[in-house]
Scaffold this motif. Structure first.
Motif, PDB file in Angstrom:
ATOM      1  N   LEU A  71      -3.018   6.992   6.675  1.00 34.07           N
ATOM      2  CA  LEU A  71      -1.718   6.598   7.209  1.00 34.07           C
ATOM      3  C   LEU A  71      -1.905   6.131   8.635  1.00 34.07           C
ATOM      4  O   LEU A  71      -2.709   6.686   9.388  1.00 34.07           O
ATOM      5  N   ALA A  72      -1.148   5.118   9.039  1.00 33.56           N
ATOM      6  CA  ALA A  72      -1.213   4.611  10.411  1.00 33.56           C
ATOM      7  C   ALA A  72      -0.819   5.723  11.377  1.00 33.56           C
ATOM      8  O   ALA A  72       0.054   6.538  11.073  1.00 33.56           O
ATOM      9  N   PRO A  73      -1.447   5.743  12.562  1.00 36.11           N
ATOM     10  CA  PRO A  73      -1.163   6.810  13.526  1.00 36.11           C
ATOM     11  C   PRO A  73       0.100   6.567  14.348  1.00 36.11           C
ATOM     12  O   PRO A  73       0.194   7.015  15.483  1.00 36.11           O
ATOM     13  N   ASP A  74       1.050   5.848  13.788  1.00 31.88           N
ATOM     14  CA  ASP A  74       2.338   5.629  14.448  1.00 31.88           C
ATOM     15  C   ASP A  74       3.433   5.830  13.406  1.00 31.88           C
ATOM     16  O   ASP A  74       3.180   6.340  12.326  1.00 31.88           O
ATOM     17  N   ASP A  75       4.625   5.424  13.700  1.00 32.03           N
ATOM     18  CA  ASP A  75       5.736   5.607  12.761  1.00 32.03           C
ATOM     19  C   ASP A  75       6.031   4.352  11.950  1.00 32.03           C
ATOM     20  O   ASP A  75       7.145   4.151  11.476  1.00 32.03           O
ATOM     21  N   SER A  76       5.041   3.493  11.743  1.00 30.09           N
ATOM     22  CA  SER A  76       5.253   2.205  11.078  1.00 30.09           C
ATOM     23  C   SER A  76       5.305   2.303   9.556  1.00 30.09           C
ATOM     24  O   SER A  76       5.665   1.335   8.906  1.00 30.09           O
TER      25      SER A  76
ATOM     26  N   LEU B 287     -10.309  -3.179   2.814  1.00 31.51           N
ATOM     27  CA  LEU B 287      -9.168  -2.298   2.995  1.00 31.51           C
ATOM     28  C   LEU B 287      -7.942  -3.018   2.460  1.00 31.51           C
ATOM     29  O   LEU B 287      -7.713  -4.189   2.788  1.00 31.51           O
ATOM     30  N   THR B 288      -7.168  -2.341   1.648  1.00 29.85           N
ATOM     31  CA  THR B 288      -5.889  -2.853   1.209  1.00 29.85           C
ATOM     32  C   THR B 288      -4.812  -2.142   2.020  1.00 29.85           C
ATOM     33  O   THR B 288      -4.727  -0.917   1.995  1.00 29.85           O
ATOM     34  N   PHE B 289      -4.036  -2.911   2.778  1.00 31.51           N
ATOM     35  CA  PHE B 289      -2.946  -2.386   3.589  1.00 31.51           C
ATOM     36  C   PHE B 289      -1.641  -2.516   2.824  1.00 31.51           C
ATOM     37  O   PHE B 289      -1.424  -3.494   2.109  1.00 31.51           O
ATOM     38  N   ILE B 290      -0.754  -1.556   3.045  1.00 28.28           N
ATOM     39  CA  ILE B 290       0.583  -1.603   2.457  1.00 28.28           C
ATOM     40  C   ILE B 290       1.577  -1.154   3.520  1.00 28.28           C
ATOM     41  O   ILE B 290       1.370  -0.132   4.182  1.00 28.28           O
ATOM     42  N   GLU B 291       2.629  -1.945   3.691  1.00 32.61           N
ATOM     43  CA  GLU B 291       3.730  -1.560   4.578  1.00 32.61           C
ATOM     44  C   GLU B 291       4.751  -0.803   3.749  1.00 32.61           C
ATOM     45  O   GLU B 291       5.303  -1.351   2.784  1.00 32.61           O
ATOM     46  N   GLY B 292       4.983   0.437   4.111  1.00 31.88           N
ATOM     47  CA  GLY B 292       5.899   1.266   3.334  1.00 31.88           C
ATOM     48  C   GLY B 292       7.318   0.764   3.338  1.00 31.88           C
ATOM     49  O   GLY B 292       8.034   0.887   2.350  1.00 31.88           O
ATOM     50  N   ALA B 293       7.763   0.181   4.442  1.00 34.33           N
ATOM     51  CA  ALA B 293       9.152  -0.266   4.546  1.00 34.33           C
ATOM     52  C   ALA B 293       9.428  -1.492   3.686  1.00 34.33           C
ATOM     53  O   ALA B 293      10.505  -1.629   3.106  1.00 34.33           O
ATOM     54  N   THR B 294       8.446  -2.400   3.575  1.00 35.71           N
ATOM     55  CA  THR B 294       8.671  -3.662   2.860  1.00 35.71           C
ATOM     56  C   THR B 294       7.895  -3.775   1.558  1.00 35.71           C
ATOM     57  O   THR B 294       8.221  -4.602   0.717  1.00 35.71           O
ATOM     58  N   GLY B 295       6.834  -2.995   1.395  1.00 42.51           N
ATOM     59  CA  GLY B 295       5.974  -3.107   0.222  1.00 42.51           C
ATOM     60  C   GLY B 295       4.952  -4.234   0.327  1.00 42.51           C
ATOM     61  O   GLY B 295       4.150  -4.427  -0.576  1.00 42.51           O
ATOM     62  N   ARG B 296       4.984  -4.986   1.439  1.00 46.46           N
ATOM     63  CA  ARG B 296       4.022  -6.072   1.640  1.00 46.46           C
ATOM     64  C   ARG B 296       2.612  -5.506   1.691  1.00 46.46           C
ATOM     65  O   ARG B 296       2.382  -4.437   2.242  1.00 46.46           O
ATOM     66  N   SER B 297       1.649  -6.229   1.095  1.00 46.28           N
ATOM     67  CA  SER B 297       0.259  -5.771   1.111  1.00 46.28           C
ATOM     68  C   SER B 297      -0.668  -6.928   1.453  1.00 46.28           C
ATOM     69  O   SER B 297      -0.324  -8.090   1.263  1.00 46.28           O
TER      70      SER B 297
END
Length: 139
Positions: free
Chosen positions: A14-19, A32-42
């Motif tokens: 998990l990112a070390p911020d509140d993102s 690395l596969t990134f995923i934004e929890g708020a938008t689901g963008r990867s």
């Protein structure tokens, strides 16, 4: 709530911020596969392109306590199997990387170790408010 699989891999972080961003390492141990929890963008970043890794597998990707920095180990060149991480090897070194501002790539890499031993399980904790090795009364 419900469980929603986001992908397959290992070394999730998990990112070390509140993102609400997270990543996981793919089964090839290169991306690395990134995923934004708020938008689901990867999106993906190929860590095997780091200087000195030369497209081989990497392992142990870890986010530091500061969002733009990560650490990892590699290259994994020894072994007979599709997954060379199991082979380890004396050439496995520790790397530190700095992500681009939008986390779409790694802008800069530094190899931290250079020795005849395999180096594993790095952690990176930074205090960006100080400069190590600089006296407090320095200009």
């Amino acid at each position: 709530g419900t469980f929603t699989p986001l992908g397959a891999g290992c070394w999730a972080a998990l990112a070390p911020d509140d993102s609400r961003r997270m990543w996981f390492l793919d089964n090839d141990h290169r991306n690395l596969t990134f995923i934004e929890g708020a938008t689901g963008r990867s999106w993906q970043i190929d860590l095997s392109r780091a200087p000195g890794v030369d497209g081989y597998e990497i392992y142990h990707p870890r986010w530091s306590n500061q969002l733009p920095f990560l650490t990892m180990t590699g290259p994994y060149t020894e072994g007979r199997f599709w997954n060379r991480v199991r082979g380890g090897g004396a050439g496995v070194e520790l790397y530190v990387g700095r992500f681009s501002a939008n986390l779409s790539d790694v802008d800069e890499w530094v190899r931290v170790t250079d020795n005849a031993r395999a180096d594993f399980y790095p952690d990176l904790w930074l205090d960006l408010g100080t400069q190590p090795g600089v006296a407090t009364d320095a200009p």
